[in-house]
Design a protein around this motif. Structure first.
Motif, PDB file in Angstrom:
ATOM      1  N   ALA A 467       0.831  -1.211   0.000  1.00 43.18           N
ATOM      2  CA  ALA A 467       0.000   0.000   0.000  1.00 43.18           C
ATOM      3  C   ALA A 467       0.861   1.255   0.000  1.00 43.18           C
ATOM      4  O   ALA A 467       0.492   2.277  -0.588  1.00 43.18           O
ATOM      5  N   GLY A 468       2.032   1.200   0.649  1.00 38.70           N
ATOM      6  CA  GLY A 468       2.926   2.351   0.621  1.00 38.70           C
ATOM      7  C   GLY A 468       3.464   2.633  -0.772  1.00 38.70           C
ATOM      8  O   GLY A 468       3.564   3.793  -1.188  1.00 38.70           O
ATOM      9  N   VAL A 469       3.812   1.582  -1.512  1.00 39.43           N
ATOM     10  CA  VAL A 469       4.264   1.773  -2.901  1.00 39.43           C
ATOM     11  C   VAL A 469       3.126   2.330  -3.751  1.00 39.43           C
ATOM     12  O   VAL A 469       3.325   3.244  -4.570  1.00 39.43           O
ATOM     13  N   ALA A 470       1.925   1.793  -3.577  1.00 42.78           N
ATOM     14  CA  ALA A 470       0.783   2.312  -4.331  1.00 42.78           C
ATOM     15  C   ALA A 470       0.468   3.758  -3.957  1.00 42.78           C
ATOM     16  O   ALA A 470       0.024   4.552  -4.801  1.00 42.78           O
ATOM     17  N   ALA A 471       0.703   4.132  -2.685  1.00 44.23           N
ATOM     18  CA  ALA A 471       0.479   5.519  -2.275  1.00 44.23           C
ATOM     19  C   ALA A 471       1.445   6.473  -2.968  1.00 44.23           C
ATOM     20  O   ALA A 471       1.093   7.616  -3.274  1.00 44.23           O
ATOM     21  N   VAL A 472       2.667   6.023  -3.239  1.00 42.69           N
ATOM     22  CA  VAL A 472       3.613   6.847  -4.001  1.00 42.69           C
ATOM     23  C   VAL A 472       3.070   7.104  -5.403  1.00 42.69           C
ATOM     24  O   VAL A 472       3.113   8.232  -5.912  1.00 42.69           O
ATOM     25  N   ALA A 473       2.546   6.055  -6.050  1.00 42.19           N
ATOM     26  CA  ALA A 473       1.960   6.238  -7.378  1.00 42.19           C
ATOM     27  C   ALA A 473       0.728   7.140  -7.329  1.00 42.19           C
ATOM     28  O   ALA A 473       0.516   7.980  -8.221  1.00 42.19           O
ATOM     29  N   ALA A 474      -0.102   7.002  -6.284  1.00 35.32           N
ATOM     30  CA  ALA A 474      -1.278   7.868  -6.166  1.00 35.32           C
ATOM     31  C   ALA A 474      -0.886   9.316  -5.928  1.00 35.32           C
ATOM     32  O   ALA A 474      -1.517  10.241  -6.467  1.00 35.32           O
ATOM     33  N   LEU A 475       0.162   9.540  -5.140  1.00 34.35           N
ATOM     34  CA  LEU A 475       0.647  10.902  -4.938  1.00 34.35           C
ATOM     35  C   LEU A 475       1.143  11.501  -6.250  1.00 34.35           C
ATOM     36  O   LEU A 475       0.915  12.688  -6.531  1.00 34.35           O
TER      37      LEU A 475
END
Length: 600
Positions: A467-475
């Protein structure tokens, strides 16, 4: 008396008097001035640095004694491995050590001189059972052996500790002792530290010289203060006020250091960090111009484009982070970190290249809600850069995930137990779990991860890491829609390598999934604004006769009202190119309604 008449002399016949020739105005003589020296701008900061150096030497000329009273209230931050506080029959506070105990003198590594001897005074009490040999105590300062002694009864050790200076910022004194268990007590006791333990500076030859860490922190704070004051005033005429402000800063630092030198060196990093962060804000235009010229020079001299420079900066940041993580060569690591950030940000944030080969100073674009430069498709270079950032984020979060951090936190274990209970009990589908003070969605997601990959530490922490990696992409997606691809890549890179973000994403908490959901909701909100704006007819965007229903839906909240004004500005510029640039967006919309010829 009669009047006298003075007759003018007549010219001789045949001779004509010539009129006087007009004289050219006398040119003003230039006032002799001395040519300005190219070193004149350096005079105020050099004088300020000289004043700061003298003040620092005066601070260290005063001898220092650093005391920790073991057993008093507030000693918990300075003691480790000790038992609870007690008092002797005479009312003196003390603590028993275990097999190993540590006294931490905060800031002593910077507070004591680098070339003067320092002595360690320890009041110890050995209370071995009858017939037992005296307790042997070994003392080490910052890992280096300082001495050992056999303690029988109350004794005061005095050991040389000057070889440990200069050393780390915090000086650690470790006591190792043989333990015993008194009757009726389960504790394994070593020796008792009775009253104040001291580090005392002793007189030595020559003047006391500060350690290197104190020099660069002190002079760095003074230079940052001078630069911030110069940025607040005018760049040229503000040298004298900035120098005066720097002098006042030197006086304030000197007074604080003389009052409490160890506490001063513990807290100096706070104003130093604040001033260092203020400099890029106050000098942003000059920094942007210098970065543009440096990037252009690198392109002309070595043929390096902006992507190659960004990768070069990343190559400097990776070893810097490795050195900081290992705790080795902090000054070299910080220098590499600063150089890597400077190169990377210069490559990502400078302007495009002009036709003459130079680069324009391109400030960051203003935030726009929807429809901006970042709403198009991703280019090949942008995809490659984003993929590199995501690979870096995944490596920082999944590397030895089951080992670092060591063990499991209590909250992590509770979250995993709730997920196992959900898998074991088909009737247990909680909406909110008071035991862990969390909604049931996160344990349900953990249970799904356990079912797919098996119950274990990797699955428990892997969910938050992913989820942290996906949050980087969402940011990246949110920042790209608001400010464009360059700012989005910088934001994603900083989120991928930020120490707090990486640390929290490696733990089985709900923070990473919550961040991901928040960013996805914000992205969906921005997309919704774009859809509403694009569905409105062009005439309704610019003409004052807009449909009432669309206006009511469009201006339902304050945030959407701000977005409406920005979209109205863009529509007015597209519809009415001949409008004055000084006119306000509302005046453009009301004064020049769109026509079929201006819509294109």
């Amino acid at each position: 008396m009669g009047e006298r008449t003075i007759a003018r002399p007549r010219s001789a016949p045949g001779k004509r008097r010539r009129a006087p020739a007009p004289q050219a105005p006398r040119a003003a003589r230039p006032h002799p001035r001395r040519a300005a020296s190219p070193l004149a701008p350096l005079a105020p900061p050099l004088a300020l640095l000289a004043l700061a150096a003298v003040a620092l030497l005066l601070v260290y000329a005063r001898p220092l004694t650093y005391t920790i009273t073991v057993g008093e209230e507030g000693d918990r931050a300075a003691t480790r491995g000790f038992f609870g506080r007690e008092r002797s029959p005479a009312g003196v506070p003390f603590r028993w050590t275990g097999e190993r105990a540590t006294l931490i003198f905060r800031g002593a590594g910077l507070a004591f001189p680098a070339n003067q001897p320092v002595a360690l005074e320890l009041p110890l009490v050995g209370s071995q059972p009858a017939g037992a040999p005296p307790a042997r105590v070994t003392v080490a300062v910052n890992g280096a052996a300082a001495g050992e002694a056999a303690i029988a009864g109350e004794e005061r050790l005095r050991l040389p500790a000057g070889a440990a200076f200069p050393g780390p910022v915090d000086t650690q004194v470790t006591l190792g002792a043989e333990t015993f268990t008194p009757p009726g007590d389960r504790r394994a006791l070593g020796v008792a530290v009775l009253g104040p333990a001291r580090l005392a500076q002793e007189p030595g030859p020559g003047i006391a010289l500060p350690p290197w860490g104190a020099w660069w922190r002190w002079l760095g704070a003074v230079l940052c203060g001078y630069g911030a004051a110069l940025g607040l005033t005018r760049r040229q005429a503000g040298r004298l006020p900035a120098a005066l402000a720097g002098g006042l800063l030197v006086l304030a630092l000197t007074g604080a250091a003389l009052i409490a030198r160890p506490l001063f060196w513990q807290l100096l990093h706070l104003p130093l960090l604040a001033l260092a962060l203020a400099l890029p804000l106050l000098w942003r235009r000059a920094i942007a111009g210098a970065a543009s010229r440096a990037v252009a020079a690198a392109g002309r001299r070595w043929g390096l484009g902006r992507p190659a420079l960004a990768l070069a900066g990343l190559a400097l940041l990776i070893p810097a982070q490795a050195l900081l993580t290992a705790g080795r060569a902090p000054l070299v690591a910080l220098a590499l970190y600063a150089a890597g950030l400077a190169v990377t940000l210069s490559a990502l944030l400078t302007g495009e290249q002009r036709a003459d080969g130079s680069r324009a100073d391109a400030p960051l674009p203003s935030p726009t809600v929807g429809g901006g430069a970042g709403s198009g498709g991703l280019g090949r270079g942008e995809l490659i850069a984003l993929a590199g950032v995501l690979v870096l984020a995944a490596g920082a979060r999944f590397y030895r995930l089951e080992e670092i951090p060591f063990g499991l936190w209590r909250d992590e274990a509770r979250h995993g137990n709730e997920a196992l209970r959900i898998l074991a009990d088909p009737d247990y589908r909680p909406v909110y779990i008071p035991n862990i003070s969390l909604p049931g969605l996160y344990p349900l997601t953990l249970a799904a991860a356990f079912r797919l990959f098996g119950a274990g530490v990797e699955s428990l922490r892997g969910l938050t890491a992913g989820a942290g990696v996906a949050a980087v992409a969402a940011l990246f997606a949110v920042a790209r829609r608001l400010w464009g691809p360059r700012v989005a890549l910088v934001a994603a890179f900083l989120a991928a390598v930020g120490s707090w973000r990486v640390s929290i994403d490696r733990l089985a908490f709900d923070t990473a999934p919550t961040t991901l959901c928040t960013l996805l909701a914000l992205y969906a909100f921005l997309r919704g604004i774009d859809a509403i704006r694009q569905e409105a007819p062009p005439a309704a965007r610019c003409s004052p006769s807009r449909p009432r229903g669309w206006r009511r839906d469009w201006r339902s909240t304050t945030t959407i009202r701000a977005a409406s004004r920005s979209s109205c500005w863009r529509s007015a510029r597209r519809c009415c190119p001949s409008a004055s640039a000084a006119a306000s967006p509302r005046a453009r919309c009301r004064g020049w309604p769109c026509s079929s010829s201006s819509r294109g």
